[in-house]
Design an enzyme around this catalytic site. Structure first.
Site, PDB file in Angstrom:
ATOM      1  CD  GLU A   1      -4.526   3.913 -10.274  1.00 35.27           C
ATOM      2  OE1 GLU A   1      -5.236   2.903 -10.092  1.00 35.27           O
ATOM      3  OE2 GLU A   1      -4.872   4.862 -10.998  1.00 35.27           O
TER       4      GLU A   1
ATOM      5  CD  GLU B   1     -10.527  -0.393  -7.291  1.00 36.85           C
ATOM      6  OE1 GLU B   1      -9.626  -1.150  -7.706  1.00 36.85           O
ATOM      7  OE2 GLU B   1     -11.184   0.351  -8.031  1.00 36.85           O
TER       8      GLU B   1
END
Length: 149
Positions: free
Chosen positions: A87, A94
């Protein structure tokens, strides 16, 4: 040919990050502070991380309630840690892609989608591991409770 390959292998090690990075850690304490800042950012800004915290807490509570052994704890902790790491890496990818593009290039989309897929795979694996590790003792505890009533 071997000389060229060896030169390529060593080339990255020769790069001084202080010459190319606006921020480098002056010491271990600052490195720890940067890492802690990243954790706090994830908890504050990434809703999936908060969901993950809830899920991890539930797994820990179930493990304590079921009194699982040290080997099972080790497997669960490693599995949960893998999901957390995936994660965090996904969020870093991102953020980097978002910083570098003005419009979503097809390859930027690939980078973001593949990073998200890595988290999905880690989460599915964690779910399966959790079911295998916690399922049998949970079933035994529930059956024993039902039998005593």
């Amino acid at each position: 040919m071997i000389k060229g390959v060896w030169r390529q292998i060593r080339s990255t090690a020769k790069i001084d990050p202080a010459r190319h990075s606006p921020i480098t850690s002056p010491d271990r304490l600052h490195s720890f502070a940067y890492a802690l800042s990243g954790c706090l950012y994830m908890l504050r800004r990434q809703k999936n991380t908060r969901i993950q915290l809830l899920a991890s807490s539930a797994v820990v509570a179930a493990g304590l309630w079921l009194d699982i052994d040290a080997g099972d704890w080790a497997i669960l902790i490693l599995t949960m840690g893998g999901v957390w790491v995936a994660e965090f890496i996904n969020a870093a990818i991102e953020a980097t892609v978002n910083l570098q593009v003005n419009e979503l290039h097809p390859m930027a989309k690939v980078a973001k989608d593949v990073a998200a897929a890595a988290v999905l795979i880690a989460a599915v694996v964690a779910l399966l591991v959790g079911a295998l590790m916690l399922g049998p003792p949970l079933a035994a505890k529930l059956l024993a409770s039902a039998a005593s009533n």
